[in-house]
Motif scaffolding. Structure first.
Motif: not given
Length: 473
Positions: A346-347, A349-350
């Motif tokens: 998730w990080l 992608e963020k």
């Protein structure tokens, strides 16, 4: 004699009440001149033109088409999952193989009576095997195809584990690492390239695929540590052999020795790797500068990863005074590697994968400094796990970046070469650390790793600076 069905049969009478809205009847009667049937007889026939008064129900047709397409899609997705799980089983074996070295190195030194430099020959021979497999793969992948090369590589591994499980003389034992290196390189190159060709959620699948490697490397030291205390320590390789045999069987059943294009077509993916070209794939691969930058980055990354996971047990025992259970520190490192590849998706992608890798690399260097200057056994063990978490996402990020910047026609071969050279790093760097430790002591491991991580970070900057995020045509 005259036939006039319109006048006598009500079936031919247009019934406007039964017409679909907006439809008109085109039932028409066209009088025709009499046709001569003979010299003295003629018949007048009324020609009748008919068309359906009710159009085909388009909604039913579309519904049936969607049903067929949906069933085909579900079949393809199921087949893709089976293929993915099969490849994950191989990469689990690869992690199991790499994770075994750490706990067994001290025992191998004791049994054969060799020092750091000599025992590091297992890494040298593995390195030669990896390079041999990486170069051979580019040629074999075109000649034999994906399915056959994967099975060939698995058979190399089976042969190697058969030799190692007998506890042979040291030269034969080391040569088995060469055979194993060829097998791992062939399978690693093709499996990573295959996963990179998957269409939906490629980044997530690559992260999971690499996390399974961490799972294998996590579980292996738990078993290898127990075998390292037994008189017949070499029987640990029977566990490797069992996994390798099941891997061979699974590859044969699932991929059936088929080329990559056929395997991908079974899951609804058209492989454009086989486009006609003037030059061979080998020449195109080695003419691409991005391939060499990514390969150099991967060599140092995998080398640092395997060095830390392999030599950390010896470091904890010799430098920090650890006991027989120090082998579990290696499990902690590879466990962190597995967690990082999934938990940090998730990080990535963020904030973007390229920036994320820079951050992870800098933090890993900082924590390596802490391990170097913090003479605390438990603290070092915990920080090693944290470094594993930070190093975990780097390899999947590299593969995803390669998929974005390299031409599709050479993607599989390029990733094969990059992965193969990375596996060479997994042998080259640990050997270098062992050779230095032979003269200067195992305490030199941390400064060497810091230097390697620093060079690796600089190479990533060159990769990002010298490449576009858009794949060339």
């Amino acid at each position: 004699m005259s036939l006039s069905p319109v006048a006598t049969d009500p079936v031919f009478a247009p019934d406007k009440a039964n017409l679909a809205p907006g439809a008109t009847s085109i039932c028409r009667v066209s009088p025709k001149p009499p046709y001569k049937l003979g010299l003295t007889e003629s018949v007048t026939v009324d020609a009748i033109e008919l068309s359906p008064v009710t159009p085909i129900d388009k909604q039913d047709y579309d519904s049936e088409s969607r049903s067929v397409l949906s069933a085909r899609y579900r079949t393809q997705r199921t087949r893709e999952k089976i293929q993915f799980v099969t490849l994950c089983w191989f990469v689990y074996l690869e992690g199991w193989n790499d994770g075994s070295n750490g706990p067994l190195l001290p025992r191998i030194q004791k049994v054969y009576g060799v020092g750091y430099a000599v025992v590091s020959l297992i890494f040298v021979f593995a390195c030669v095997g990896f390079i041999t497999g990486a170069v051979s793969n580019v040629i074999l992948a075109e000649k034999l195809g994906f399915g056959k090369v994967m099975v060939l590589g698995s058979l190399f591994q089976v042969s190697a584990y058969c030799i190692e499980s007998t506890g042979p003389p040291f030269p034969v034992f080391v040569f088995a690492y060469f055979i194993n290196g060829i097998g791992i390189a062939l399978q690693n190159a093709n499996s990573v390239g295959y996963v990179a060709c998957l269409k939906e959620n490629t980044e997530a699948k690559m992260g999971v695929f690499m996390a399974v490697y961490g799972a294998g490397a996590l579980s292996s030291p738990l078993v290898a540590t127990q075998f390292s205390h037994l008189p017949h320590w070499n029987l640990h390789f029977l566990t490797c052999l069992g996994i390798a045999i099941t891997n061979t069987i699974a590859l044969i059943i699932v991929f059936r020795l088929k080329p990559q294009a056929e395997c991908l077509s079974e899951i609804g993916i058209v492989d454009s790797d086989n486009n006609a070209s003037e030059h061979s794939h080998l020449r195109q691969i080695f003419a691409n500068k991005n391939v060499h930058l990514l390969a150099a980055f991967t060599l140092l990354y995998v080398g640092a990863e395997v060095t830390l996971g392999g030599w950390i047990v010896t470091y904890i025992i010799d430098v920090r005074g650890g006991g027989p259970s120090s082998g579990y520190v290696s499990s902690g490192f590879f466990g962190g590697l597995m967690v990082g590849r999934v938990a940090l998706l998730w990080l990535n992608e963020k904030i973007g994968e390229r920036l994320a890798l820079f951050i992870y690399a800098v933090l890993a260097i900082i924590f390596e400094f802490i391990i170097w200057f913090l003479p605390f056994l438990i603290g070092d063990a915990i920080i090693v796990c944290v470094v594993g978490v930070l190093l975990g996402p780097m390899y999947p990020i590299m593969v995803n970046h390669a998929g974005r910047i390299l031409p599709r026609r050479i993607l599989t071969g390029s990733i094969g070469w990059i992965a193969g050279l990375g596996q060479a790093g997994s042998a080259m760097v640990p050997f270098m650390v062992g050779a230095i430790a032979q003269t200067a002591g195992m305490k030199t491991m941390q400064p060497v790793l810091i230097g390697i991580l620093g060079i690796m970070t600089g190479l990533w900057a060159l990769v990002c600076y010298g490449s576009s995020s858009r794949r060339p045509d």
